[in-house]
Design a protein around this motif. Sequence first.
Motif, mmCIF file in Angstrom:
data_model
loop_
_atom_site.group_PDB
_atom_site.id
_atom_site.type_symbol
_atom_site.label_atom_id
_atom_site.label_comp_id
_atom_site.label_asym_id
_atom_site.label_seq_id
_atom_site.Cartn_x
_atom_site.Cartn_y
_atom_site.Cartn_z
ATOM 1 N N ASN A 1 -5.598 -20.512 39.817
ATOM 2 C CA ASN A 1 -6.642 -21.509 39.593
ATOM 3 C C ASN A 1 -7.970 -21.134 40.249
ATOM 4 O OD1 ASN A 1 -4.973 -23.265 38.095
ATOM 5 N ND2 ASN A 1 -4.103 -24.116 39.982
ATOM 6 N N ASP A 2 -7.945 -20.122 41.082
ATOM 7 C CA ASP A 2 -9.184 -19.664 41.733
ATOM 8 C C ASP A 2 -9.851 -18.657 40.794
ATOM 9 O OD1 ASP A 2 -11.214 -18.736 43.350
ATOM 10 O OD2 ASP A 2 -9.971 -18.630 45.153
ATOM 11 N N LYS A 3 -10.788 -19.131 40.000
ATOM 12 C CA LYS A 3 -11.381 -18.308 38.946
ATOM 13 C C LYS A 3 -12.302 -17.211 39.469
ATOM 14 C CE LYS A 3 -9.315 -20.770 35.859
ATOM 15 N NZ LYS A 3 -8.119 -20.206 35.173
ATOM 16 N N THR A 4 -12.737 -17.323 40.714
ATOM 17 C CA THR A 4 -13.667 -16.316 41.244
ATOM 18 C C THR A 4 -12.998 -15.285 42.148
ATOM 19 O OG1 THR A 4 -14.237 -17.654 43.185
ATOM 20 C CG2 THR A 4 -15.548 -17.987 41.177
ATOM 21 N N LEU A 5 -11.737 -15.492 42.474
ATOM 22 C CA LEU A 5 -11.069 -14.603 43.420
ATOM 23 C C LEU A 5 -10.789 -13.231 42.810
ATOM 24 C CD1 LEU A 5 -9.614 -14.029 46.119
ATOM 25 C CD2 LEU A 5 -7.550 -15.051 45.113
ATOM 26 N N ALA A 6 -11.196 -12.196 43.522
ATOM 27 C CA ALA A 6 -10.845 -10.804 43.185
ATOM 28 C C ALA A 6 -10.266 -10.172 44.436
ATOM 29 C CB ALA A 6 -12.070 -10.038 42.715
ATOM 30 N N ARG B 1 -10.484 -9.649 50.084
ATOM 31 C CA ARG B 1 -10.725 -10.721 49.114
ATOM 32 C C ARG B 1 -12.223 -10.871 48.883
ATOM 33 N NH1 ARG B 1 -6.277 -14.891 48.528
ATOM 34 N NH2 ARG B 1 -4.427 -13.649 49.049
ATOM 35 N N LEU B 2 -12.594 -10.855 47.607
ATOM 36 C CA LEU B 2 -13.991 -10.959 47.210
ATOM 37 C C LEU B 2 -14.159 -12.070 46.187
ATOM 38 C CD1 LEU B 2 -14.625 -7.140 46.566
ATOM 39 C CD2 LEU B 2 -15.252 -8.390 48.627
ATOM 40 N N ASN B 3 -15.385 -12.469 45.962
ATOM 41 C CA ASN B 3 -15.726 -13.355 44.851
ATOM 42 C C ASN B 3 -16.229 -12.505 43.692
ATOM 43 O OD1 ASN B 3 -15.134 -15.827 46.080
ATOM 44 N ND2 ASN B 3 -17.139 -15.923 47.074
ATOM 45 N N PHE B 4 -15.785 -12.832 42.487
ATOM 46 C CA PHE B 4 -16.284 -12.145 41.300
ATOM 47 C C PHE B 4 -16.906 -13.165 40.364
ATOM 48 C CE2 PHE B 4 -15.634 -10.478 36.912
ATOM 49 C CZ PHE B 4 -16.513 -9.403 37.014
ATOM 50 N N PHE C 1 -22.122 -12.901 35.692
ATOM 51 C CA PHE C 1 -23.087 -11.851 36.050
ATOM 52 C C PHE C 1 -22.402 -10.508 36.330
ATOM 53 C CE2 PHE C 1 -25.041 -15.760 38.222
ATOM 54 C CZ PHE C 1 -25.634 -16.186 37.052
ATOM 55 N N THR C 2 -21.067 -10.458 36.181
ATOM 56 C CA THR C 2 -20.253 -9.269 36.500
ATOM 57 C C THR C 2 -20.625 -8.712 37.874
ATOM 58 O OG1 THR C 2 -21.757 -7.707 35.382
ATOM 59 C CG2 THR C 2 -19.979 -8.670 34.059
ATOM 60 N N ARG C 3 -20.618 -9.587 38.870
ATOM 61 C CA ARG C 3 -21.043 -9.189 40.205
ATOM 62 C C ARG C 3 -20.017 -9.613 41.250
ATOM 63 N NH1 ARG C 3 -25.594 -7.177 42.039
ATOM 64 N NH2 ARG C 3 -26.107 -7.323 44.243
ATOM 65 N N PHE C 4 -19.718 -8.701 42.166
ATOM 66 C CA PHE C 4 -18.803 -8.973 43.274
ATOM 67 C C PHE C 4 -19.608 -9.346 44.521
ATOM 68 C CE2 PHE C 4 -16.318 -6.382 40.427
ATOM 69 C CZ PHE C 4 -15.020 -6.833 40.565
ATOM 70 N N GLU C 5 -19.065 -10.304 45.278
ATOM 71 C CA GLU C 5 -19.706 -10.722 46.520
ATOM 72 C C GLU C 5 -18.633 -10.961 47.569
ATOM 73 O OE1 GLU C 5 -21.850 -14.168 45.279
ATOM 74 O OE2 GLU C 5 -23.612 -13.025 44.604
ATOM 75 N N ASP C 6 -19.060 -10.952 48.834
ATOM 76 C CA ASP C 6 -18.119 -11.162 49.938
ATOM 77 C C ASP C 6 -17.644 -12.601 50.005
ATOM 78 O OD1 ASP C 6 -17.862 -8.631 51.420
ATOM 79 O OD2 ASP C 6 -20.030 -8.810 51.656
ATOM 80 N N ARG C 7 -16.396 -12.770 50.463
ATOM 81 C CA ARG C 7 -15.888 -14.073 50.856
ATOM 82 C C ARG C 7 -16.015 -14.194 52.375
ATOM 83 N NH1 ARG C 7 -11.228 -17.120 47.636
ATOM 84 N NH2 ARG C 7 -12.254 -17.039 45.610
ATOM 85 N N VAL C 8 -15.987 -15.423 52.862
ATOM 86 C CA VAL C 8 -16.137 -15.631 54.304
ATOM 87 C C VAL C 8 -15.004 -14.965 55.061
ATOM 88 C CG1 VAL C 8 -16.234 -17.351 56.142
ATOM 89 C CG2 VAL C 8 -17.384 -17.782 53.966
ATOM 90 N N HIS C 9 -13.777 -15.133 54.570
ATOM 91 C CA HIS C 9 -12.617 -14.487 55.196
ATOM 92 C C HIS C 9 -12.093 -13.465 54.205
ATOM 93 C CE1 HIS C 9 -12.765 -17.497 58.328
ATOM 94 N NE2 HIS C 9 -12.764 -18.437 57.399
#
Length: 474
Positions: free
Chosen positions: A417-422, A438-441, A445-453
């Motif tokens: 259910n976490d649609k942004t988790l990569a 663990r990153l956000n995707f 925008f086809t872009r990866f970003e950092d998660r807090v943890h």
Amino acid sequence: MTATERIPPYSEESEKAMLGCILCGDDRVMDLCARYRLTAEAFYVPAHRVVFAAASSLQAANEPVNVTSVCQAMRDAGTLDSAGGSAALERMVDAAVTAAHAEYFVNIVAEKAKLRAIIEKCRETEQACFDSQEDAAEILAAHGAGLAAIEAARSDAVEEWPDTIKSAVAHVEKITQERRGLAGIATGLANLDKLCLGLRPQEMTILAARPSMGKTSLGMQIAEYVALTPRPEDGKHLHVGVFSLEMGREALAIRMMCCRGKVDSFKLMRGWGSAAELGRVVGSADALVHAGLHVDDEGGLDIQQVRIRARRWHRKHPLSLIVLDYVGLLTDGSRRHTDGRQNEVSAISASLKGMAKELNLPVLALCQLSRAPDQRQASRGVPRISDLRESGSLEQDADSVWLLRRPCKYDEDENCNDKTLAIIDVAKQRNGPTGEVRLNFNEEFTRFEDRVHGVDGLQSVDGGPYGSGHETEY
């Protein structure tokens, strides 16, 4: 005088001076020859080849090497007369230089030998162009492989071990002083860099995933970040070589501009982009036009062609990173088609690792995973390092293996259910721990970003102790 009648490059004086040092009994000169990987074939004058071969045989047998022992060995082998007799050896001794100057002449002999080998390879290629039934691409690949073999066989002097230790200490001191928490080039994703310490020179990293997971987006995002990173010494951008065997240059450029400007590329290409979105794309283009990116989008490239083009880029603008998308589309023209794809991929893998070491830079190679993750019942969608397609050599040759997955693609996953988790599973890291990042995707925008943890088990952001579950591979 025709090309075939010209005298090949050689230096008789340098060969004599070098052999004279050897015949004087100075073992350091034979050690120099070993460092430069000289063999008897490196000498152009036939008599000199015979003398060096005799000296090499004595050294291999742990016998003393001097004019007396070499003369006796050649007499026993029946080769003394072909070298001009004992008088010729005495004249070489008279032409000897001090051991302090011997390396100068050893280097000359090595360089002349390399030039002759290149000439011979070029003649073989010329003959193949007239006589062979192979197409131009296969001849070019064979030519490139031959030149690479010459370079590998007659490389420069090997660095002495004490010099290696000094260099390693200087590198560690620099890292300690900078306190950036990196041993290589930053990827632009802090969570990934905390675990891997960046992309390190001379290392090959495999980024593998099933289709539509975002591996090309991640690879190009890292390339973009590095290419826009200024060098500390002069502020100029680093240079990155990109071999895109799957996507064209323009498609890559549009994706990168939209990714950087956070614009939906699909919406933009349908003509529905707003003025504000178009402005962000133009702003991204202004930044990317100054990036140190070098993109080759020719399809069906041969691995030797990749290495030749990478060398050409590196000579013109020293590269800091090479990204290849992707390994499955590479070929190896130096191998016969009957060898099988697995053997071909093994050769490609070894060559990519060789390129990383030769150019002293990291190579990020993208790969497809097999269908095995989709077919597992217990852990569907979770890839393993054994899922790398076509050859186990990729796993063996790689210094690091990153397995990318997105849980939202599999309903059975607990994080579906976490649609942004990569998740990047660092399944292998030769010089560090393994674990998950663990990153956000952002799919729009086809872009990866950092998660807090981002990194499971890490207890400290500044390179402190690692938590349980992380193993270091040696």
